[in-house]
Design an enzyme around this catalytic site. Structure first.
Site, PDB file in Angstrom:
ATOM      1  N   HIS A  96       2.783  -5.222  -4.784  1.00 50.81           N
ATOM      2  CA  HIS A  96       1.869  -5.117  -3.642  1.00 50.81           C
ATOM      3  C   HIS A  96       1.363  -3.690  -3.464  1.00 50.81           C
ATOM      4  O   HIS A  96       0.161  -3.469  -3.260  1.00 50.81           O
ATOM      5  CB  HIS A  96       2.572  -5.582  -2.365  1.00 50.81           C
ATOM      6  CG  HIS A  96       1.778  -5.356  -1.119  1.00 50.81           C
ATOM      7  ND1 HIS A  96       0.860  -6.275  -0.631  1.00 50.81           N
ATOM      8  CD2 HIS A  96       1.736  -4.306  -0.248  1.00 50.81           C
ATOM      9  CE1 HIS A  96       0.306  -5.805   0.471  1.00 50.81           C
ATOM     10  NE2 HIS A  96       0.824  -4.606   0.723  1.00 50.81           N
ATOM     11  N   GLU A  97       2.273  -2.720  -3.531  1.00 49.55           N
ATOM     12  CA  GLU A  97       1.858  -1.327  -3.351  1.00 49.55           C
ATOM     13  C   GLU A  97       0.948  -0.863  -4.487  1.00 49.55           C
ATOM     14  O   GLU A  97       0.006  -0.099  -4.259  1.00 49.55           O
ATOM     15  CB  GLU A  97       3.087  -0.419  -3.237  1.00 49.55           C
ATOM     16  CG  GLU A  97       3.978  -0.707  -2.029  1.00 49.55           C
ATOM     17  CD  GLU A  97       3.219  -0.754  -0.709  1.00 49.55           C
ATOM     18  OE1 GLU A  97       2.167  -0.082  -0.590  1.00 49.55           O
ATOM     19  OE2 GLU A  97       3.673  -1.458   0.208  1.00 49.55           O
ATOM     20  N   HIS A 100      -2.601  -1.731  -3.887  1.00 47.66           N
ATOM     21  CA  HIS A 100      -3.392  -0.746  -3.148  1.00 47.66           C
ATOM     22  C   HIS A 100      -3.942   0.325  -4.099  1.00 47.66           C
ATOM     23  O   HIS A 100      -5.069   0.806  -3.917  1.00 47.66           O
ATOM     24  CB  HIS A 100      -2.536  -0.081  -2.066  1.00 47.66           C
ATOM     25  CG  HIS A 100      -2.209  -0.982  -0.921  1.00 47.66           C
ATOM     26  ND1 HIS A 100      -3.176  -1.690  -0.225  1.00 47.66           N
ATOM     27  CD2 HIS A 100      -1.027  -1.288  -0.332  1.00 47.66           C
ATOM     28  CE1 HIS A 100      -2.602  -2.386   0.734  1.00 47.66           C
ATOM     29  NE2 HIS A 100      -1.285  -2.163   0.697  1.00 47.66           N
ATOM     30  N   HIS A 104      -7.826   1.303  -4.720  1.00 45.82           N
ATOM     31  CA  HIS A 104      -8.328   2.677  -4.687  1.00 45.82           C
ATOM     32  C   HIS A 104      -9.122   2.990  -5.944  1.00 45.82           C
ATOM     33  O   HIS A 104     -10.211   3.568  -5.881  1.00 45.82           O
ATOM     34  CB  HIS A 104      -7.154   3.645  -4.541  1.00 45.82           C
ATOM     35  CG  HIS A 104      -7.565   5.052  -4.262  1.00 45.82           C
ATOM     36  ND1 HIS A 104      -6.723   6.128  -4.400  1.00 45.82           N
ATOM     37  CD2 HIS A 104      -8.759   5.588  -3.835  1.00 45.82           C
ATOM     38  CE1 HIS A 104      -7.362   7.238  -4.082  1.00 45.82           C
ATOM     39  NE2 HIS A 104      -8.589   6.935  -3.741  1.00 45.82           N
TER      40      HIS A 104
END
Length: 232
Positions: A96-97, A100, A104
């Site tokens: 999940h991280e 991100h 980006h």
């Protein structure tokens, strides 16, 4: 003020219930060990490599459920448990991280918008409620008109930025989870049972953001009625 305290109580209760359920889910899926034997850090590094992202570092950060992606220094920060453990919950959080980080790298519009709102919200959130309450007190002292009303309106605008931030956060979080789950499944990183656990864990994590957004909107509407409801 009774309505305010009731609203705070309801929001706090729902938030507590969802938070407890999230902790319970992560505890449960922390017992589901990955057959591939990879740690959360290894999962994150492989997902970054598969997405051809080579300028983002995966690091360990103290605490529990402190996992986050920092776009300023391009780091995927995983809590110590997630960084080291080899289970379905760790795989879900790590992926999940990295989701991100992928956002980006691809200039995902909602992530860009949220990043732009951060410095604004960090200032306005400190003063919004005080401005509204102070404005209402001044307004009551001056018969419901004058500078008190305009101070309260400024407070509502400030509060509106926080609400906007909360709702912009929703697609950012849901999209990161969708990217994570798609990668875990497409690359055969997890078994069917492990995938189900990862999906369920991320679903409850997303619900914490949903509750926060609805709570922020409820507060905005409540104070909006207090400021504007008494005016003709």
């Amino acid at each position: 003020m009774t309505g305010f305290y009731i609203l705070i109580g309801v929001i706090s209760l729902v938030s507590w219930l969802v938070s407890n359920q999230l902790k319970s889910k992560f505890k449960k899926y922390s017992q589901v060990q990955l057959r591939n034997g990879m740690s959360g850090a290894e999962i994150a590094e492989k997902m970054l490599a598969d997405n051809r992202i080579f300028d983002v570092k995966v690091i360990s950060t103290p605490g529990r459920l402190t996992d986050h992606y920092n776009p300023k220094d391009k780091t995927v920060n995983l809590s110590e448990a997630v960084y080291n453990q080899r289970n379905a919950a760790a795989a879900a959080v790590a992926a999940h991280e990295v989701g991100h980080a992928v956002q980006h790298a691809k200039a995902y519009s909602y992530l860009t918008m949220r990043s732009q709102l951060v410095p604004i919200v960090s200032v306005t959130s400190k003063f919004s409620q005080w401005l509204v309450i102070g404005g209402l007190i001044l307004g009551a002292a001056s018969g419901g008109s004058g500078i008190g009303f305009y101070i309260a309106i400024v407070g509502l605008v400030f509060m509106g930025f926080a609400t906007l931030f909360s709702f912009v956060t929703l697609p950012v979080e849901y999209d990161a989870s969708n990217r994570a789950l798609a990668w875990l499944k497409d690359k055969n990183m997890v078994t069917r049972e492990e995938f189900a656990g990862s999906k369920d864990a991320l679903k409850w994590a997303a619900r914490t953001y949903l509750v926060a957004a609805l709570g922020s909107l409820s507060m905005l509407l409540y104070w909006g009625l207090q400021v504007l409801g008494g005016r003709d």
